[in-house]
Design a protein around this motif. Structure first.
Motif, PDB file in Angstrom:
ATOM      1  N   VAL A   5      51.993  44.100  65.920  1.00  0.00           N
ATOM      2  CA  VAL A   5      50.930  44.725  66.682  1.00  0.00           C
ATOM      3  C   VAL A   5      50.574  43.865  67.877  1.00  0.00           C
ATOM      4  O   VAL A   5      50.193  42.711  67.731  1.00  0.00           O
ATOM      5  N   VAL A   6      50.691  44.436  69.064  1.00  0.00           N
ATOM      6  CA  VAL A   6      50.376  43.715  70.290  1.00  0.00           C
ATOM      7  C   VAL A   6      48.894  43.865  70.569  1.00  0.00           C
ATOM      8  O   VAL A   6      48.385  44.968  70.655  1.00  0.00           O
ATOM      9  N   THR A   7      48.204  42.765  70.690  1.00  0.00           N
ATOM     10  CA  THR A   7      46.750  42.837  70.813  1.00  0.00           C
ATOM     11  C   THR A   7      46.249  42.058  72.005  1.00  0.00           C
ATOM     12  O   THR A   7      46.949  41.266  72.618  1.00  0.00           O
ATOM     13  N   GLY A   8      44.987  42.264  72.279  1.00  0.00           N
ATOM     14  CA  GLY A   8      44.263  41.534  73.310  1.00  0.00           C
ATOM     15  C   GLY A   8      42.854  41.303  72.838  1.00  0.00           C
ATOM     16  O   GLY A   8      42.431  41.845  71.842  1.00  0.00           O
ATOM     17  N   LEU A  67      51.459  50.346  72.864  1.00  0.00           N
ATOM     18  CA  LEU A  67      52.738  50.177  72.169  1.00  0.00           C
ATOM     19  C   LEU A  67      52.537  49.611  70.771  1.00  0.00           C
ATOM     20  O   LEU A  67      53.266  49.955  69.835  1.00  0.00           O
ATOM     21  N   GLY A  68      51.543  48.738  70.631  1.00  0.00           N
ATOM     22  CA  GLY A  68      51.248  48.196  69.310  1.00  0.00           C
ATOM     23  C   GLY A  68      50.829  49.277  68.332  1.00  0.00           C
ATOM     24  O   GLY A  68      51.219  49.267  67.164  1.00  0.00           O
ATOM     25  N   ALA A  69      50.050  50.235  68.820  1.00  0.00           N
ATOM     26  CA  ALA A  69      49.623  51.347  67.965  1.00  0.00           C
ATOM     27  C   ALA A  69      50.813  52.227  67.579  1.00  0.00           C
ATOM     28  O   ALA A  69      50.895  52.717  66.452  1.00  0.00           O
ATOM     29  N   LEU A  70      51.733  52.429  68.513  1.00  0.00           N
ATOM     30  CA  LEU A  70      52.915  53.252  68.218  1.00  0.00           C
ATOM     31  C   LEU A  70      53.809  52.615  67.159  1.00  0.00           C
ATOM     32  O   LEU A  70      54.540  53.323  66.465  1.00  0.00           O
ATOM     33  N   ARG A  71      53.743  51.285  67.029  1.00  0.00           N
ATOM     34  CA  ARG A  71      54.599  50.592  66.052  1.00  0.00           C
ATOM     35  C   ARG A  71      54.074  50.695  64.623  1.00  0.00           C
ATOM     36  O   ARG A  71      54.773  50.338  63.681  1.00  0.00           O
ATOM     37  N   ILE A  72      52.846  51.151  64.470  1.00  0.00           N
ATOM     38  CA  ILE A  72      52.320  51.326  63.105  1.00  0.00           C
ATOM     39  C   ILE A  72      53.119  52.430  62.420  1.00  0.00           C
ATOM     40  O   ILE A  72      53.239  53.540  62.956  1.00  0.00           O
ATOM     41  N   LYS A  91      46.578  47.963  57.375  1.00  0.00           N
ATOM     42  CA  LYS A  91      46.466  46.597  56.863  1.00  0.00           C
ATOM     43  C   LYS A  91      46.764  45.551  57.929  1.00  0.00           C
ATOM     44  O   LYS A  91      46.127  44.501  58.003  1.00  0.00           O
ATOM     45  N   SER A  92      47.727  45.858  58.805  1.00  0.00           N
ATOM     46  CA  SER A  92      48.141  44.897  59.824  1.00  0.00           C
ATOM     47  C   SER A  92      47.076  44.648  60.878  1.00  0.00           C
ATOM     48  O   SER A  92      47.117  43.663  61.600  1.00  0.00           O
ATOM     49  N   LEU A  93      46.106  45.535  60.973  1.00  0.00           N
ATOM     50  CA  LEU A  93      45.071  45.406  62.003  1.00  0.00           C
ATOM     51  C   LEU A  93      43.966  44.442  61.599  1.00  0.00           C
ATOM     52  O   LEU A  93      43.077  44.144  62.393  1.00  0.00           O
ATOM     53  N   LYS A  94      43.995  44.006  60.352  1.00  0.00           N
ATOM     54  CA  LYS A  94      43.074  42.977  59.855  1.00  0.00           C
ATOM     55  C   LYS A  94      41.611  43.339  60.101  1.00  0.00           C
ATOM     56  O   LYS A  94      40.830  42.537  60.584  1.00  0.00           O
ATOM     57  N   GLY A  95      41.249  44.591  59.778  1.00  0.00           N
ATOM     58  CA  GLY A  95      39.858  45.014  59.867  1.00  0.00           C
ATOM     59  C   GLY A  95      39.361  45.282  61.270  1.00  0.00           C
ATOM     60  O   GLY A  95      38.160  45.421  61.482  1.00  0.00           O
ATOM     61  N   ASN A  96      40.257  45.377  62.249  1.00  0.00           N
ATOM     62  CA  ASN A  96      39.848  45.647  63.626  1.00  0.00           C
ATOM     63  C   ASN A  96      39.454  47.114  63.773  1.00  0.00           C
ATOM     64  O   ASN A  96      40.289  47.979  63.992  1.00  0.00           O
ATOM     65  N   ALA A  97      38.172  47.414  63.659  1.00  0.00           N
ATOM     66  CA  ALA A  97      37.695  48.796  63.700  1.00  0.00           C
ATOM     67  C   ALA A  97      37.892  49.425  65.063  1.00  0.00           C
ATOM     68  O   ALA A  97      38.022  50.643  65.186  1.00  0.00           O
ATOM     69  N   ARG A  98      37.927  48.613  66.115  1.00  0.00           N
ATOM     70  CA  ARG A  98      38.081  49.141  67.458  1.00  0.00           C
ATOM     71  C   ARG A  98      39.451  49.796  67.657  1.00  0.00           C
ATOM     72  O   ARG A  98      39.601  50.706  68.467  1.00  0.00           O
ATOM     73  N   SER A 153      40.088  53.764  67.490  1.00  0.00           N
ATOM     74  CA  SER A 153      39.898  54.662  68.621  1.00  0.00           C
ATOM     75  C   SER A 153      41.217  54.928  69.339  1.00  0.00           C
ATOM     76  O   SER A 153      41.538  56.067  69.680  1.00  0.00           O
ATOM     77  N   THR A 154      42.018  53.883  69.559  1.00  0.00           N
ATOM     78  CA  THR A 154      43.304  54.045  70.247  1.00  0.00           C
ATOM     79  C   THR A 154      44.283  54.842  69.404  1.00  0.00           C
ATOM     80  O   THR A 154      44.960  55.752  69.899  1.00  0.00           O
ATOM     81  N   VAL A 155      44.391  54.520  68.116  1.00  0.00           N
ATOM     82  CA  VAL A 155      45.312  55.232  67.233  1.00  0.00           C
ATOM     83  C   VAL A 155      44.934  56.707  67.145  1.00  0.00           C
ATOM     84  O   VAL A 155      45.801  57.595  67.230  1.00  0.00           O
TER      85      VAL A 155
END
Length: 500
Positions: free
Chosen positions: A277-280, A292-297, A423-430, A433-435
């Motif tokens: 997952v590509v994050t910022g 792109l990170g969301a598309l990889r889920i 699970k890979s997002l580690k609780g990132n609720a934000r 919205s993108t997904v």
């Protein structure tokens, strides 16, 4: 000491956290119902924008003549033609009405991809409030064309485009909010019930628009515009984005029993290497997921493409069903609008049933696939049976609504929330919205194509429209086959493991 009244005992039996969850559930329900309430009038008003001038010559049934006498508008402006409202009184009216649908839905599809990314970086309460106020303005703007006697096609198209863009603020915002407040344990059932806001909004929008359609169709848009704007003010005053904002302890948990609902690429685990997952940098120290990170889920692409075709079918019914009923059953615009609400009543039961089954079977893709498989032959039956009389049409509207809206409801709610809290997002609720925006944005491409194709195909016969819808359901099922196969294989592996 006197015994507490029964009502007070009932209230105190629930904790503070439970009351907050119930409040957010109800508030987001009515907020998004108002979005759909404001989208529905165009489908009701179509029958009034264009009237069949030669209907009395073509149809000899006395009952229809009686209807025609009863539905004369109370008010007629001087430049309304006897065929409807210019420019929709021409022979190419289906293409013009289809252009209105396409303008709204195409703008909605394009805007949705941007909306999720923007919404992930802004406070949801402010973002949603502005979107609802703007949507109220542009919904009412369409109706003002009646009062100001506007007959320019581009005025109505621009109103639809503007409304389509601002309405994209709704879905990512409410799904993110409800996902923040509810965990995965019974998410399918909870969100199946919650997603009935779509059908409730459609029903209310149909009834409100139908009330004025034959007398003053401008109010069919102005009143829903006022309602969504008022709900925008309610949103600003009361919406709580996250349990942490009020120190609530009901933060969603990762329930182990639900971890295998969405299958990873080559095995039966939902785990995903966090490097995928590509994050910022994002809010509250969490990271904002990239597109792109969301598309990889795992599952995002498959469910997005499935929703494209499922939403194509649903929105074709949403925008064209009243006109179809008018043509087939020879009813006026008001009665056709009222009758079309039965499709949404069926959709309420379909969404709840899909959520309940997917929770029980612990298989989201298989549940969607099963309903899509049944939907295609049901649509063929609907096209044949609806010509046999009003009673048959009522039954098929309920069944078709359940099977068509079931998969659509499940993917846009429980599946989106599952993927957005992967699970890979580690609780990132934000990231939710993108997904959500990616899945619903892709689905909205189909929502834009469906009514447009219906407008182009319907002059050759309504049967051809139903054939197109059946092909779309088959394509939706096709994109889920890989996930269904993995769910079934994992179920077999789990059974063998237990036996050993």
């Amino acid at each position: 000491m006197a015994q507490l009244p029964l009502g007070i005992r009932f209230i105190t039996s629930f904790s503070r956290d439970q009351w907050y969850r119930a409040f957010i559930f109800s508030l987001t329900f009515f907020l998004y119902a108002s979005f759909h309430l404001s989208r529905k009038p165009i489908s009701i008003v179509k029958g009034e924008l264009h009237k069949h001038c030669a209907a009395s010559h073509e149809v000899q049934l006395s009952s229809y003549k009686e209807y025609a006498a009863q539905i004369q508008p109370v008010k007629k402006l001087s430049n309304i033609s006897r065929c409807g409202w210019e420019p929709f009184d021409k022979n190419n009216y289906k293409q013009l009405l289809g252009a209105l649908d396409y303008s709204f839905l195409c703008a909605y599809a394009v805007g949705m991809y941007l909306s999720g990314i923007i919404g992930e970086r802004l406070p949801i309460r402010y973002y949603l409030t502005v979107g609802m106020l703007a949507s109220g303005l542009f919904t009412a703007m369409f109706g003002l064309g009646y009062f100001y006697n506007i007959h320019n096609l581009w005025f109505y198209i621009m109103a639809q485009i503007a409304n389509g863009l601002v309405q994209t603020t709704g879905w990512p915002s409410v799904v993110t909010c409800i996902g923040n407040w509810f965990g995965k344990g019974r998410r399918g059932l909870i969100m199946g019930i919650w997603n009935s806001h779509t059908s409730v909004g459609n029903i209310l929008g149909s009834l409100i628009a139908a009330y004025w359609v034959s007398t003053c169709w401008g109010l069919s848009f102005v009143m829903p515009g006022v309602i969504i704007a008022v709900m925008g003010i309610v949103c600003f005053l009361f919406l709580i984005e996250h349990p942490k904002d009020i120190s609530c302890s009901c933060t969603p948990s990762s329930d182990p029993e639900m971890q295998h609902l969405l299958i990873d690429s080559e095995n039966c685990s939902v785990s995903l290497d966090s490097s995928t997952v590509v994050t910022g940098e994002g809010r509250h120290g969490t990271s904002a997921i990239s597109f792109l990170g969301a598309l990889r889920i795992p599952g995002v692409i498959e469910f997005s493409l499935c929703l494209l075709f499922a939403k194509l079918v649903s929105y074709t019914f949403l925008f064209w069903l009243p006109l179809y009923i008018t043509n087939v059953e020879h009813l006026d615009a008001k009665r056709a609008g009222d009758l079309s609400t039965l499709f949404d009543v069926g959709g309420i039961f379909g969404g709840i049933l899909a959520g309940l089954i997917s929770d029980r079977l612990e298989k989201r893709a298989s549940t969607c696939g099963m309903m899509l498989l049944l939907a295609a032959p049901t649509l063929y039956m609907f096209s044949a049976v609806s010509k046999m009389g009003l009673e048959a049409t009522v039954v098929m509207l309920l069944i078709s609504g359940a099977l068509v809206n079931g998969p659509y409801a499940l993917i846009t709610t429980a599946v989106s929330a599952d993927l957005g809290t992967h699970k890979s997002l580690k609780g990132n609720a934000r990231a939710l919205s993108t997904v959500t925006a990616i899945i619903d944005g892709t689905g909205s491409v189909g929502a834009a194509l469906g009514p447009l194709l219906a407008g182009l195909i319907s002059p050759s016969g309504w049967n051809n429209v139903f054939y197109m819808l059946m092909v779309a359901d088959a394509c939706a099922l096709l994109f889920l086959l890989r996930l269904i196969q993995k769910e079934l294989r994992c179920n077999t592996d789990h059974t063998l493991f237990k036996e050993h």
